[in-house]
Design an enzyme around this catalytic site. Structure first.
Site, PDB file in Angstrom:
ATOM      1  CB  VAL A  63      -1.162  -0.096   1.199  1.00  0.00           C
ATOM      2  CG1 VAL A  63      -1.662   1.234   1.243  1.00  0.00           C
ATOM      3  CG2 VAL A  63      -1.797  -1.255   1.189  1.00  0.00           C
ATOM      4  CD  GLU A 110      -5.613  -0.954   1.145  1.00  0.00           C
ATOM      5  OE1 GLU A 110      -5.819  -0.854  -0.060  1.00  0.00           O
ATOM      6  OE2 GLU A 110      -5.388  -1.782   1.873  1.00  0.00           O
ATOM      7  CD  GLU A 134      -1.509  -8.194  -2.888  1.00  0.00           C
ATOM      8  OE1 GLU A 134      -1.183  -9.133  -3.599  1.00  0.00           O
ATOM      9  OE2 GLU A 134      -1.567  -8.157  -1.681  1.00  0.00           O
ATOM     10  CB  CYS A 149      -7.297  -7.996   2.140  1.00  0.00           C
ATOM     11  SG  CYS A 149      -6.163  -6.501   1.906  1.00  0.00           S
ATOM     12  CE  LYS A 171      -4.995  -9.537  -6.988  1.00  0.00           C
ATOM     13  NZ  LYS A 171      -6.020  -8.478  -6.992  1.00  0.00           N
TER      14      LYS A 171
HETATM   15  C1  UDX Z   1      -8.949  -6.922  -1.951  1.00  0.00           C
HETATM   16  C2  UDX Z   1      -9.987  -5.952  -2.049  1.00  0.00           C
HETATM   17  O1  UDX Z   1     -10.611  -6.139  -3.465  1.00  0.00           O
HETATM   18  C3  UDX Z   1      -9.465  -4.570  -1.836  1.00  0.00           C
HETATM   19  O2  UDX Z   1     -10.475  -3.418  -2.131  1.00  0.00           O
HETATM   20  C4  UDX Z   1      -9.016  -4.301  -0.651  1.00  0.00           C
HETATM   21  O3  UDX Z   1      -8.570  -2.990  -0.300  1.00  0.00           O
HETATM   22  C5  UDX Z   1      -7.854  -5.443  -0.518  1.00  0.00           C
HETATM   23  O4  UDX Z   1      -8.275  -6.699  -0.371  1.00  0.00           O
HETATM   24  P1  UDX Z   1      -6.991  -8.153  -3.315  1.00  0.00           P
HETATM   25  O5  UDX Z   1      -7.014  -9.076  -1.926  1.00  0.00           O
HETATM   26  O6  UDX Z   1      -5.863  -7.449  -3.755  1.00  0.00           O
HETATM   27  O7  UDX Z   1      -7.945  -7.221  -2.654  1.00  0.00           O
HETATM   28  O8  UDX Z   1      -7.725  -9.237  -4.206  1.00  0.00           O
HETATM   29  P2  UDX Z   1      -9.130  -9.297  -5.133  1.00  0.00           P
HETATM   30  O9  UDX Z   1      -9.151  -8.846  -6.742  1.00  0.00           O
HETATM   31  O10 UDX Z   1     -10.261  -8.412  -4.133  1.00  0.00           O
HETATM   32  O11 UDX Z   1      -9.436 -10.752  -4.927  1.00  0.00           O
HETATM   33  C6  UDX Z   1      -9.375 -11.321  -3.574  1.00  0.00           C
HETATM   34  C7  UDX Z   1      -9.654 -12.985  -3.898  1.00  0.00           C
HETATM   35  O12 UDX Z   1     -11.000 -13.280  -4.129  1.00  0.00           O
HETATM   36  C8  UDX Z   1      -8.651 -13.668  -4.665  1.00  0.00           C
HETATM   37  O13 UDX Z   1      -7.942 -14.772  -4.267  1.00  0.00           O
HETATM   38  C9  UDX Z   1      -9.360 -13.964  -6.062  1.00  0.00           C
HETATM   39  O14 UDX Z   1      -9.090 -15.037  -6.781  1.00  0.00           O
HETATM   40  C10 UDX Z   1     -10.779 -14.038  -5.224  1.00  0.00           C
HETATM   41  N1  UDX Z   1     -11.850 -13.896  -6.066  1.00  0.00           N
HETATM   42  C11 UDX Z   1     -12.077 -12.513  -6.476  1.00  0.00           C
HETATM   43  C12 UDX Z   1     -12.804 -15.059  -6.578  1.00  0.00           C
HETATM   44  O15 UDX Z   1     -12.553 -16.119  -6.021  1.00  0.00           O
HETATM   45  N2  UDX Z   1     -13.905 -14.415  -7.139  1.00  0.00           N
HETATM   46  C13 UDX Z   1     -14.244 -13.574  -7.551  1.00  0.00           C
HETATM   47  O16 UDX Z   1     -15.255 -13.270  -8.346  1.00  0.00           O
HETATM   48  C14 UDX Z   1     -13.287 -12.414  -7.543  1.00  0.00           C
END
Ligand code: UDX
Length: 460
Positions: free
Chosen positions: A17, A160, A164, A281, A341
Site C-alpha cells: 500500500v 484503502e 493487488e 485482506c 490471484k
Molecule cells: C482486496 C479488495 O478487493 C481491495 O479492495 C482491498 O482493499 C484489499 O483486498 P485483493 O486482496 O488484492 O483486494 O484481491 P481481489 O482482487 O479482491 O481478490 C481477492 C480474492 O478473491 C482472490 O483470491 C481472488 O481469486 C478471489 N476472487 C475474486 C474470487 O474467487 N472470485 C471473484 O469473483 C473475485
C-alpha cells in the site's frame, strides 16, 4: 508547493500500500517522502524499483525519483520535517483472537509523535480495528516533545481499497475516496491531497473517472473498509455455495452468475465461482470484523458462514481429486498457479498452499508452475517447473488454481499428449470446457455440470 494547499506528504511504511501511495502521490504532483526502516527494501526503493511485483509501479517510482518529487528514507525526523500530511501505511498482520496485530502501527505512531515539531495531519490507511483513531491519538500524544501542544496534530481515517495487481490504477482512478474525522480542517487538508485525483486533473486523468468523496466520522470510515471487504468476500462465498448446488442439479454456475449479474442490483463483478478467496485482506478483515462483533456479544452469522464456505471450497477441490484418482497416494498432481490471484507474486493465504499441503499429506506427488512464484516458504519441498508444459509431463491430474492469462489458453492437445492420466480440474472455472474435452481430457469444474463430491466435513 507542488499541489496547492499541501506542503509535502510523507508515507510511513513502504509495503504494497505505502509504495503505491508514495509513487502515485508523487505522480499527481506532490513532494513525497516515503519511510522504510528495512535497509534492504529501502535501498531497492531508493534505486527506483519495488521489491515486489505490481504492474506499472516501477515506472512511477523511477519517474518520481528522477523528477525529484519522490524520495525514500529511514529517518522519521526528515520525513516529518518535509511534510504536513502523513499517510500511515504500515502492516497489520493477523493477531490474536482475530484482531489485527497493531505492533507496527504502535511503533510507527511513537516515531511520528517523537518527530512532531509542527502541525501535521496523520492519515490512517493501515487497516486497524474500529476505534483505533482514538487509540492512535493517545499513543502519539504520549510521546510528543515537551514544547509541543497536544492539538498540533489530528488523525483522519482514509481506508484503502487497492487491489493487488491493479493497485496503481485503483489509486489514480478510484470510485470513491473515504475520509473520516471530526476535525474539519484536517479532513479538508487530506481532501486537498487528493484534489488532483478528485478532479482527475493530473496528467493522464480522465474527466469521466471523477470519484465520489465521502466524508464521515472516524469509526464509520474504519467500518466502511471492513464492510466493503466482508461484502465482497461474502459475495464470492455466496456464488461458491450456488456452485455446489449447481453440481447436484446439473446446472452451470458460470451461466447462472452471468445471468444474475445482468441485474444491476446484483452486478456481475465478484461472482466468479471457484476455489475461493485468498490474499492478505479478505481472510484477515472478515475475521477482524467477526471478532469485533463477538467482542460486543454479537454472533456474526453471515461472516462466519462466508468463512466456512471459503474453507470448504479448498476441501471440495481435494475431494474431487480423491474421487477421480483412486488411490490418491502416489498420484502425480500438477498445480497451475500458486499466487492467490493473477498478476501478483503474493501467496499469502493462497488456496494453493492449503491444497498442496493437503494433497502431499495424503501421499500425492505435487508439483507446480506459476509465472511469478517460484517457491513458497510454507512448502519448502514443493518442486516448481519452468513452464506449464514441462509441469504436466506424466501427471495424472492438472489443477488450475490461479487463472493467469497464459494458463487460460493452454494447448490442451499438447497437454493431453504429455499427461499420464486425463483429469483436468478447473479450480477457477476459467478454461473453455469444450476445448479441454475435445482434447480427450476429463473436465471437472467448480459447479459446471460435474458430479458432486459427497459432502463430508473434515478439519484441515
Ligand atoms: C482486496 C479488495 O478487493 C481491495 O479492495 C482491498 O482493499 C484489499 O483486498 P485483493 O486482496 O488484492 O483486494 O484481491 P481481489 O482482487 O479482491 O481478490 C481477492 C480474492 O478473491 C482472490 O483470491 C481472488 O481469486 C478471489 N476472487 C475474486 C474470487 O474467487 N472470485 C471473484 O469473483 C473475485
Amino acid at each position: 508547493m507542488a499541489v496547492q494547499g499541501v506542503n509535502g506528504i510523507s508515507v510511513i511504511g513502504s509495503g504494497y500500500v505505502g509504495t503505491v501511495v508514495a509513487a502515485c502521490m508523487a505522480a499527481v504532483g506532490h513532494d513525497v517522502v516515503g519511510v522504510e526502516i528495512n535497509q534492504e527494501k529501502l535501498a531497492k526503493l531508493q534505486s527506483g524499483s519495488s521489491y515486489f511485483y505490481e504492474p506499472g509501479l516501477d515506472a512511477r517510482l523511477r519517474a518520481g525519483i528522477e523528477s525529484g518529487r519522490l524520495s525514500f528514507t529511514d529517518d522519521f525526523e526528515e520525513a516529518m520535517a518535509k511534510s504536513e500530511v502523513v499517510f500511515l501505511c504500515v502492516d497489520t498482520p493477523p493477531g490474536e483472537n482475530g484482531h489485527p496485530d497493531v505492533t507496527s502501527v504502535t511503533a510507527a505512531a511513537k516515531s511520528i509523535g517523537k518527530a512532531m515539531h509542527s502541525p501535521h495531519v496523520i492519515v490512517t490507511k493501515s487497516t486497524v480495528p474500529v476505534g483505533s483513531g482514538n487509540w492512535l491519538t493517545s499513543t502519539i500524544e504520549s510521546v510528543l516533545p515537551d514544547d509541543v501542544d497536544l492539538d498540533v496534530f489530528s488523525v483522519v481515517s482514509n481506508p484503502e481499497f487497492l487491489r493487488e495487481g491493479s493497485a496503481v490504477n485503483d489509486f489514480l482512478y478510484p470510485e470513491r475516496i473515504v475520509l473520516g474525522g471530526d476535525d474539519l480542517d484536517a479532513v479538508n487538508k487530506v481532501a486537498a491531497s487528493y484534489r488532483p485525483i478528485l478532479d482527475q486533473s493530473f496528467p493522464g486523468g480522465t474527466i469521466d473517472a471523477k470519484p465520489t468523496l465521502v466524508t464521515t466520522d472516524r469509526s464509520t470510515a474504519e467500518t466502511i473498509k471492513y464492510a466493503a471487504n466482508a461484502f465482497l468476500a461474502t459475495k464470492i462465498s455466496f456464488i461458491n455455495e450456488i456452485a455446489e448446488i449447481c453440481e447436484w442439479v446439473d446446472a452451470d454456475v458460470n451461466e447462472v452468475a452471468h445471468a444474475i449479474g445482468l441485474d444491476s442490483r446484483i452486478s456481475a463483478k465478484f461472482l466468479n465461482a471457484g476455489v475461493g478467496w485468498g490474499g492478505s485482506c479478505f481472510g484477515k478483515d472478515v475475521e477482524a470484523l467477526a471478532a469485533t462483533a463477538r467482542a460486543h456479544g454479537q454472533e456474526p452469522l453471515i461472516l462466519e458462514a462466508a468463512q466456512r464456505v471459503n474453507q470448504h471450497q479448498r476441501h471440495r477441490l481435494v475431494r474431487k481429486l480423491q474421487q477421480h484418482l483412486r488411490p490418491l497416494r502416489g498420484s502425480r498432481i500438477a498445480l497451475l498457479g500458486l499466487a492467490f490471484k493473477p498478476n501478483t507474486d503474493d501467496t499469502r493465504d493462497a488456496p494453493a498452499i492449503t491444497i498442496a499441503q493437503a494433497l502431499t499429506e495424503r501421499g500425492a506427488i505435487v508439483r507446480a508452475y506459476d509465472p511469478l512464484v517460484k517457491q513458497i516458504p510454507e512448502l519448502p519441498n514443493l518442486q516448481t517447473a519452468t513452464d506449464p508444459y514441462t509441469l504436466v509431463e506424466q501427471a495424472d491430474a492438472v489443477v488450475l488454481l490461479t487463472e493467469w492469462d497464459e494458463l487460460r489458453d493452454l494447448d490442451f492437445i499438447d497437454v493431453a499428449g504429455r499427461m499420464r492420466g486425463n483429469l483436468v480440474v478447473d479450480g477457477r472455472n476459467a478454461f473453455d470446457a469444450s476445448r479441454v474435452r475435445e482434447a480427450g481430457l476429463l473436465y471437472e469444474g467448480m459447479g459446471r455440470g460435474s458430479v458432486p463430491a459427497p459432502p463430508r466435513d473434515e478439519v484441515w
